[in-house]
Scaffold this motif. Sequence first.
Motif, PDB file in Angstrom:
ATOM      1  N   ILE A 273     -19.758  11.108  22.495  1.00 44.44           N
ATOM      2  CA  ILE A 273     -19.299  10.095  21.529  1.00 44.44           C
ATOM      3  C   ILE A 273     -17.961  10.537  20.924  1.00 44.44           C
ATOM      4  O   ILE A 273     -17.009   9.750  20.833  1.00 44.44           O
ATOM      5  N   SER A 274     -17.880  11.803  20.531  1.00 42.76           N
ATOM      6  CA  SER A 274     -16.645  12.326  19.926  1.00 42.76           C
ATOM      7  C   SER A 274     -15.486  12.312  20.915  1.00 42.76           C
ATOM      8  O   SER A 274     -14.364  11.930  20.578  1.00 42.76           O
ATOM      9  N   ALA A 275     -15.760  12.712  22.163  1.00 42.51           N
ATOM     10  CA  ALA A 275     -14.713  12.726  23.196  1.00 42.51           C
ATOM     11  C   ALA A 275     -14.186  11.319  23.440  1.00 42.51           C
ATOM     12  O   ALA A 275     -12.961  11.100  23.518  1.00 42.51           O
ATOM     13  N   ASN A 276     -15.093  10.366  23.530  1.00 46.87           N
ATOM     14  CA  ASN A 276     -14.672   8.983  23.777  1.00 46.87           C
ATOM     15  C   ASN A 276     -13.815   8.458  22.631  1.00 46.87           C
ATOM     16  O   ASN A 276     -12.836   7.740  22.855  1.00 46.87           O
ATOM     17  N   HIS A 277     -14.161   8.844  21.406  1.00 48.17           N
ATOM     18  CA  HIS A 277     -13.365   8.393  20.256  1.00 48.17           C
ATOM     19  C   HIS A 277     -11.958   9.008  20.294  1.00 48.17           C
ATOM     20  O   HIS A 277     -10.967   8.319  20.034  1.00 48.17           O
ATOM     21  N   LEU A 278     -11.891  10.283  20.636  1.00 50.77           N
ATOM     22  CA  LEU A 278     -10.575  10.942  20.711  1.00 50.77           C
ATOM     23  C   LEU A 278      -9.712  10.316  21.806  1.00 50.77           C
ATOM     24  O   LEU A 278      -8.500  10.165  21.641  1.00 50.77           O
ATOM     25  N   ARG A 279     -10.335   9.951  22.916  1.00 61.49           N
ATOM     26  CA  ARG A 279      -9.575   9.270  23.978  1.00 61.49           C
ATOM     27  C   ARG A 279      -9.069   7.918  23.477  1.00 61.49           C
ATOM     28  O   ARG A 279      -7.933   7.529  23.743  1.00 61.49           O
ATOM     29  N   LYS A 280      -9.920   7.221  22.726  1.00 64.70           N
ATOM     30  CA  LYS A 280      -9.551   5.911  22.182  1.00 64.70           C
ATOM     31  C   LYS A 280      -8.363   6.041  21.207  1.00 64.70           C
ATOM     32  O   LYS A 280      -7.517   5.154  21.114  1.00 64.70           O
ATOM     33  N   LEU A 281      -8.322   7.170  20.503  1.00 64.07           N
ATOM     34  CA  LEU A 281      -7.212   7.406  19.558  1.00 64.07           C
ATOM     35  C   LEU A 281      -5.915   7.791  20.266  1.00 64.07           C
ATOM     36  O   LEU A 281      -4.867   7.898  19.626  1.00 64.07           O
ATOM     37  N   GLY A 282      -5.993   8.052  21.581  1.00 64.88           N
ATOM     38  CA  GLY A 282      -4.786   8.357  22.337  1.00 64.88           C
ATOM     39  C   GLY A 282      -4.623   9.817  22.749  1.00 64.88           C
ATOM     40  O   GLY A 282      -3.537  10.246  23.133  1.00 64.88           O
ATOM     41  N   TYR A 283      -5.727  10.595  22.688  1.00 64.24           N
ATOM     42  CA  TYR A 283      -5.629  12.028  22.989  1.00 64.24           C
ATOM     43  C   TYR A 283      -6.266  12.404  24.321  1.00 64.24           C
ATOM     44  O   TYR A 283      -6.658  13.552  24.523  1.00 64.24           O
TER      45      TYR A 283
END
Length: 287
Positions: A273-283
């Motif tokens: 969940i955390s990884a997917n959110h960071l990808r969504k933020l552009g990282y």
Amino acid sequence: MTKGKIGVQMMMLKNKVEELGAYETMRKVSELGYHAVEVSQIPMTPENVAEIKRASEDFDIKIAALSAAVEPMLPGMPGETLTSDFEKIVNDCKTLDCNYLRIGMMPLMALGNKDTIMEFISKAEKMAHRLAEHGIELYYHTHHLEFQKFDGEYLLDIIKNNTTKLGFELDVHWIQRAGVNPVEFVKGYAGRISLLHLKDYRIGQMDLSEIDFKKDMAKFFNIFTNTIEFAELGEGNLDLKSIIEAGLESGVQYFLVEQDDTYGRDPFECLEISANHLRKLGYADWF
């Protein structure tokens, strides 16, 4: 563009290491897309060190940091310390090609008293100088207690102003829990932080099903005032993008995802969940 490196604080996987072993746990970490770890609360037995090294090579996972206590958390408590096992800890760092070592928490007996805290910090600063001779940097991980004030100044700032070699591993959830703006605070530690803990800050739901309001107001207020939870990134209230950008500006190399309590959710799911959110933020390219 300058980039940081996103990784996992393996404290949240210590039960997985017991169950699956260090190698298979790290395989799963790499399958989730993470390629850096901070090793904490995992016994550094010869077997575990060898398995961590093998996984690091096989799955292209950088060992961002190892953990070490300066002295026991409680008198007589077992476990390695820099005071007693300095050479062993340095050798583990060399074996795992790791030049960051972090102190997870000061001894519990030191907490709550400024003099004992500063005495501990003095020992940590001396140890930081000693480790520097081996090319290893020492960092102190913060919670919320370091934000108590003495003569109007945060204890953490007093620690920073009385050390030169010791670095800081700031934890954005605990900064928020202390009532301080994580973005601004991280900027104030520019040049003294290379490791930053990312965990979100959530107000949890209250379970009042067992409360008898005629008799249990004390119990109600205990629940009411203890609703703060550790959360997966994106599941809480922190402005993570601003925090990460402030960290990058301030010299952070590794942004480490951590969650002290997953409230029954599988930690691998939390990390996903955390990884997917960071990808969504552009990282996505920081993994």
